[in-house]
Design a protein around this motif. Sequence first.
Motif, mmCIF file in Angstrom:
data_model
loop_
_atom_site.group_PDB
_atom_site.id
_atom_site.type_symbol
_atom_site.label_atom_id
_atom_site.label_comp_id
_atom_site.label_asym_id
_atom_site.label_seq_id
_atom_site.Cartn_x
_atom_site.Cartn_y
_atom_site.Cartn_z
ATOM 1 N N GLU A 90 0.815 -1.218 0.000
ATOM 2 C CA GLU A 90 0.000 0.000 0.000
ATOM 3 C C GLU A 90 0.846 1.265 0.000
ATOM 4 O O GLU A 90 0.475 2.268 -0.620
ATOM 5 C CB GLU A 90 -0.928 0.011 1.212
ATOM 6 N N THR A 91 1.977 1.242 0.699
ATOM 7 C CA THR A 91 2.810 2.443 0.816
ATOM 8 C C THR A 91 3.970 2.463 -0.181
ATOM 9 O O THR A 91 4.791 3.381 -0.142
ATOM 10 C CB THR A 91 3.377 2.562 2.245
ATOM 11 N N HIS A 92 4.041 1.439 -1.015
ATOM 12 C CA HIS A 92 5.098 1.337 -2.035
ATOM 13 C C HIS A 92 6.491 1.334 -1.419
ATOM 14 O O HIS A 92 7.407 1.990 -1.903
ATOM 15 C CB HIS A 92 4.974 2.453 -3.079
ATOM 16 N N GLU A 93 6.647 0.578 -0.315
ATOM 17 C CA GLU A 93 7.935 0.439 0.364
ATOM 18 C C GLU A 93 8.441 -0.984 0.198
ATOM 19 O O GLU A 93 7.674 -1.911 -0.049
ATOM 20 C CB GLU A 93 7.784 0.734 1.865
ATOM 21 N N GLY A 94 9.741 -1.151 0.394
ATOM 22 C CA GLY A 94 10.318 -2.491 0.395
ATOM 23 C C GLY A 94 10.090 -3.158 1.745
ATOM 24 O O GLY A 94 9.897 -2.478 2.752
ATOM 25 N N PRO A 95 10.141 -4.478 1.794
ATOM 26 C CA PRO A 95 9.864 -5.208 3.032
ATOM 27 C C PRO A 95 11.092 -5.416 3.924
ATOM 28 O O PRO A 95 11.157 -6.377 4.694
ATOM 29 C CB PRO A 95 9.334 -6.544 2.515
ATOM 30 N N ASP A 96 12.068 -4.513 3.845
ATOM 31 C CA ASP A 96 13.326 -4.691 4.565
ATOM 32 C C ASP A 96 13.161 -4.937 6.058
ATOM 33 O O ASP A 96 13.936 -5.672 6.660
ATOM 34 C CB ASP A 96 14.246 -3.489 4.353
ATOM 35 N N GLU A 97 12.159 -4.338 6.683
ATOM 36 C CA GLU A 97 11.972 -4.480 8.126
ATOM 37 C C GLU A 97 11.636 -5.911 8.543
ATOM 38 O O GLU A 97 11.698 -6.246 9.722
ATOM 39 C CB GLU A 97 10.884 -3.528 8.626
ATOM 40 N N LEU A 98 11.317 -6.757 7.596
ATOM 41 C CA LEU A 98 10.948 -8.148 7.897
ATOM 42 C C LEU A 98 12.139 -9.094 7.973
ATOM 43 O O LEU A 98 11.954 -10.292 8.197
ATOM 44 C CB LEU A 98 9.962 -8.675 6.849
ATOM 45 N N ILE A 99 13.335 -8.608 7.805
ATOM 46 C CA ILE A 99 14.491 -9.498 7.701
ATOM 47 C C ILE A 99 14.615 -10.455 8.886
ATOM 48 O O ILE A 99 14.841 -11.654 8.700
ATOM 49 C CB ILE A 99 15.810 -8.719 7.475
ATOM 50 N N GLU A 100 14.432 -9.981 10.098
ATOM 51 C CA GLU A 100 14.586 -10.860 11.267
ATOM 52 C C GLU A 100 13.534 -11.961 11.292
ATOM 53 O O GLU A 100 13.841 -13.109 11.616
ATOM 54 C CB GLU A 100 14.517 -10.042 12.555
ATOM 55 N N VAL A 101 12.314 -11.623 10.937
ATOM 56 C CA VAL A 101 11.230 -12.619 10.949
ATOM 57 C C VAL A 101 11.445 -13.637 9.839
ATOM 58 O O VAL A 101 11.300 -14.846 10.057
ATOM 59 C CB VAL A 101 9.847 -11.946 10.798
ATOM 60 N N VAL A 102 11.817 -13.163 8.664
ATOM 61 C CA VAL A 102 12.027 -14.072 7.535
ATOM 62 C C VAL A 102 13.187 -15.023 7.823
ATOM 63 O O VAL A 102 13.089 -16.225 7.555
ATOM 64 C CB VAL A 102 12.246 -13.291 6.215
ATOM 65 N N VAL A 103 14.252 -14.520 8.411
ATOM 66 C CA VAL A 103 15.405 -15.362 8.735
ATOM 67 C C VAL A 103 15.048 -16.392 9.809
ATOM 68 O O VAL A 103 15.511 -17.535 9.770
ATOM 69 C CB VAL A 103 16.611 -14.490 9.177
ATOM 70 N N ALA A 104 14.193 -16.034 10.745
ATOM 71 C CA ALA A 104 13.812 -16.945 11.836
ATOM 72 C C ALA A 104 12.723 -17.940 11.431
ATOM 73 O O ALA A 104 12.476 -18.917 12.147
ATOM 74 C CB ALA A 104 13.340 -16.130 13.033
ATOM 75 N N LEU A 105 12.093 -17.723 10.287
ATOM 76 C CA LEU A 105 10.947 -18.547 9.883
ATOM 77 C C LEU A 105 11.307 -20.010 9.652
ATOM 78 O O LEU A 105 10.663 -20.913 10.193
ATOM 79 C CB LEU A 105 10.316 -17.938 8.623
ATOM 80 N N ARG A 106 12.330 -20.283 8.871
ATOM 81 C CA ARG A 106 12.685 -21.675 8.558
ATOM 82 C C ARG A 106 13.115 -22.458 9.809
ATOM 83 O O ARG A 106 12.646 -23.582 10.010
ATOM 84 C CB ARG A 106 13.753 -21.746 7.470
ATOM 85 N N PRO A 107 13.977 -21.889 10.677
ATOM 86 C CA PRO A 107 14.317 -22.633 11.905
ATOM 87 C C PRO A 107 13.093 -22.908 12.784
ATOM 88 O O PRO A 107 12.987 -23.980 13.386
ATOM 89 C CB PRO A 107 15.325 -21.726 12.618
ATOM 90 N N CYS A 108 12.175 -21.962 12.841
ATOM 91 C CA CYS A 108 10.953 -22.173 13.618
ATOM 92 C C CYS A 108 10.127 -23.304 13.003
ATOM 93 O O CYS A 108 9.595 -24.157 13.722
ATOM 94 C CB CYS A 108 10.134 -20.888 13.682
ATOM 95 N N PHE A 109 10.021 -23.330 11.696
ATOM 96 C CA PHE A 109 9.282 -24.386 11.004
ATOM 97 C C PHE A 109 9.922 -25.751 11.276
ATOM 98 O O PHE A 109 9.231 -26.722 11.591
ATOM 99 C CB PHE A 109 9.247 -24.108 9.495
#
Length: 146
Positions: A90-109
């Motif tokens: 909606e704000t036409h921004e990149g998702p850079d702030e998600l880096i910590e969550v994305v990196v932690a996703l696979r180990p959590c899975f």
Amino acid sequence: MSYQDTELVSWSEFTRTRSELGTAFLRILGYFREDGAKSIGAIEEAFRARNAAALVTPAHTLKGESAQFGAYRLSAMAEEIEMVARRCVETHEGPDELIEVVVALRPCFTETMALLDRDANPLVARRPATFSRRAEAPAQGFGRAV
């Protein structure tokens, strides 16, 4: 509440789902394993491409499937990715702030699936953790000369 504060697995939800699915439970859990891995791969790929729009669908899918099996932390992480990605679109921004969550996703899975598989395995004996032999009683029984 942050995803870090969310319990890894809600065993009451897991048990409810197992009961509702009956004999189809192990097959559906297998689908979750496959679909979850695909969703995580798609999330990682979209994040590397800085494509917020491409994060939404796999995060939404992972959120719902995880919640069904009581994998609440994984579901909360996927929900955070989905909501931030929608805002970024909606704000036409990149998702850079998600880096910590994305990196932690696979180990959590991986950790979550190990727990779910352990509990779902029909060959695992489900005994109380306090089970032990009484050391003070001599072993007398079948096949022993007394």
